[in-house]
Design a protein around this motif. Structure first.
Motif, PDB file in Angstrom:
ATOM      1  N   LYS A   1       0.832  -1.204   0.000  1.00  0.00           N
ATOM      2  CA  LYS A   1       0.000   0.000   0.000  1.00  0.00           C
ATOM      3  C   LYS A   1       0.867   1.254   0.000  1.00  0.00           C
ATOM      4  O   LYS A   1       1.902   1.310   0.671  1.00  0.00           O
ATOM      5  CB  LYS A   1      -0.926   0.024   1.209  1.00  0.00           C
ATOM      6  N   PHE A   2       0.417   2.238  -0.751  1.00  0.00           N
ATOM      7  CA  PHE A   2       1.070   3.541  -0.799  1.00  0.00           C
ATOM      8  C   PHE A   2       0.103   4.601  -0.283  1.00  0.00           C
ATOM      9  O   PHE A   2      -1.057   4.306   0.042  1.00  0.00           O
ATOM     10  CB  PHE A   2       1.483   3.885  -2.234  1.00  0.00           C
ATOM     11  N   GLN A   3       0.560   5.847  -0.232  1.00  0.00           N
ATOM     12  CA  GLN A   3      -0.286   6.983   0.095  1.00  0.00           C
ATOM     13  C   GLN A   3      -0.261   7.969  -1.069  1.00  0.00           C
ATOM     14  O   GLN A   3       0.714   8.050  -1.808  1.00  0.00           O
ATOM     15  CB  GLN A   3       0.200   7.682   1.366  1.00  0.00           C
ATOM     16  N   LYS A   4      -1.343   8.708  -1.212  1.00  0.00           N
ATOM     17  CA  LYS A   4      -1.410   9.744  -2.242  1.00  0.00           C
ATOM     18  C   LYS A   4      -2.053  10.986  -1.658  1.00  0.00           C
ATOM     19  O   LYS A   4      -3.147  10.916  -1.081  1.00  0.00           O
ATOM     20  CB  LYS A   4      -2.211   9.243  -3.452  1.00  0.00           C
ATOM     21  N   LYS A   5      -1.358  12.123  -1.803  1.00  0.00           N
ATOM     22  CA  LYS A   5      -1.847  13.377  -1.231  1.00  0.00           C
ATOM     23  C   LYS A   5      -1.657  14.518  -2.217  1.00  0.00           C
ATOM     24  O   LYS A   5      -0.645  14.578  -2.917  1.00  0.00           O
ATOM     25  CB  LYS A   5      -1.073  13.723   0.048  1.00  0.00           C
ATOM     26  N   ASN A   6      -2.617  15.436  -2.226  1.00  0.00           N
ATOM     27  CA  ASN A   6      -2.434  16.723  -2.882  1.00  0.00           C
ATOM     28  C   ASN A   6      -1.959  17.691  -1.804  1.00  0.00           C
ATOM     29  O   ASN A   6      -2.750  18.277  -1.067  1.00  0.00           O
ATOM     30  CB  ASN A   6      -3.744  17.200  -3.510  1.00  0.00           C
ATOM     31  N   VAL A   7      -0.656  17.812  -1.691  1.00  0.00           N
ATOM     32  CA  VAL A   7      -0.037  18.514  -0.561  1.00  0.00           C
ATOM     33  C   VAL A   7      -0.548  19.935  -0.426  1.00  0.00           C
ATOM     34  O   VAL A   7      -0.849  20.411   0.683  1.00  0.00           O
ATOM     35  CB  VAL A   7       1.496  18.498  -0.720  1.00  0.00           C
TER      36      VAL A   7
END
Length: 296
Positions: A54-60
């Motif tokens: 699993k990874f993470q994804k963010k619009n910082v």
């Protein structure tokens, strides 16, 4: 058939397992922005026998305010929080490379998105599962967006009250989206005195669903093994190639050897727990004939 029974059926259908714990290697941001490191962690998960990474994804720029992003921080990517957080974010093009790599390695991958834009953008990969990070349990707009996809969803419950978990669960039930909760403590690393694994059966009884465990302890793997003994249906652990690398998740992660031991012992627990049906085993019959020959 009730929603909970449907959810459990879908769980078994998706995972094609019986009485086995689903083991997730949480890469998160432990790749520190390096595709080479990400692939090494994927390899470690494959070699250990994990079911998924699993990874993470963010619009910082969307999820953190300007004052926070402008604050000073020494990191390999620069001197602000913004530079650090942008430096370790993978682009959609990089996730395409991850998608290809995982398909080649025959391991599932998925992400926990921290904002609605990221969730929509990641739909292009059609991953099998979704994940709600503990920080997002109260993000109602994101929860509804994810529940509408009707993918089997793992919901971490760190930093959350029973009432907040209940609100989240109701969204998934309303959308007929299969899910399971994951007991979690969101301190990094988590002290053993605060792991509180006895919450697992409490959540299972309260919400009538499968309950896993997402751990942030130090290098020990014993907590995941204990969680499986308490009936956890999934185990998620942060994984890294080197616990001394930059990032606060690293110290709460397992290195490849620790991950191998965790998977080995959890699989052994799968066998040890059995099916719960009391019966005379074939291996007992010779002793039964010998030791019960005559009662006097």
């Amino acid at each position: 058939m009730s929603f909970n029974l449907i959810g459990r059926y879908i769980f078994n259908l998706f995972f094609s397992i019986s009485n086995m714990v689903f083991i997730i290697a949480e890469i998160g941001t432990n790749h520190v922005g390096s595709m080479d490191i990400a692939k090494k962690i994927i390899d470690a998960a494959v070699n250990a026998g994990c079911d998924a990474v699993k990874f993470q994804k963010k619009n910082v720029e969307q999820i953190y305010d300007k004052e926070f992003l402008d604050s000073k921080l020494n990191s390999p990517w620069g001197i602000t929080e913004r530079e650090m957080r942008l430096g370790r974010e993978f682009s959609l093009q990089q996730f395409e490379e991850i998608d290809d790599y995982c398909k080649g390695k025959k391991i599932d991958w998925f992400v926990s998105c921290w904002d609605t834009q990221s969730q929509v953008s990641m739909r292009k990969f059609n991953t099998k599962y979704n994940k709600i990070a503990s920080a997002m349990v109260t993000h109602l707009k994101l929860l509804n967006l994810i529940a509408e996809e009707k993918k089997y969803t793992f919901i971490s419950t760190g930093m959350s009250t029973i009432k907040e978990i209940e609100t989240c669960v109701n969204i998934f039930k309303k959308n007929d989206c299969p899910f399971e909760l994951m007991h979690c403590n969101s301190s990094y690393p988590t002290a053993f005195s605060e792991v509180n694994l006895n919450v697992i059966p409490v959540l299972r009884e309260k919400f009538g669903c499968n309950v896993g465990y997402s751990g942030h302890e130090t290098s020990s793997y014993i907590v995941g093994v204990c969680a499986s003994m308490l009936g956890a249906t999934s185990i998620e652990r942060h994984v890294t190639v080197d616990r001394t690398l930059y990032g606060h998740d690293q110290a709460a992660s397992l290195e490849p050897l620790g991950l191998q031991i965790l998977v080995r012992d959890v699989r052994l627990i799968d066998t040890i727990r059995g099916d719960g049906v009391k019966k005379v085993m074939d291996s007992e019959i010779p002793n039964m004939k010998k030791l019960r020959q005559r009662f006097v």
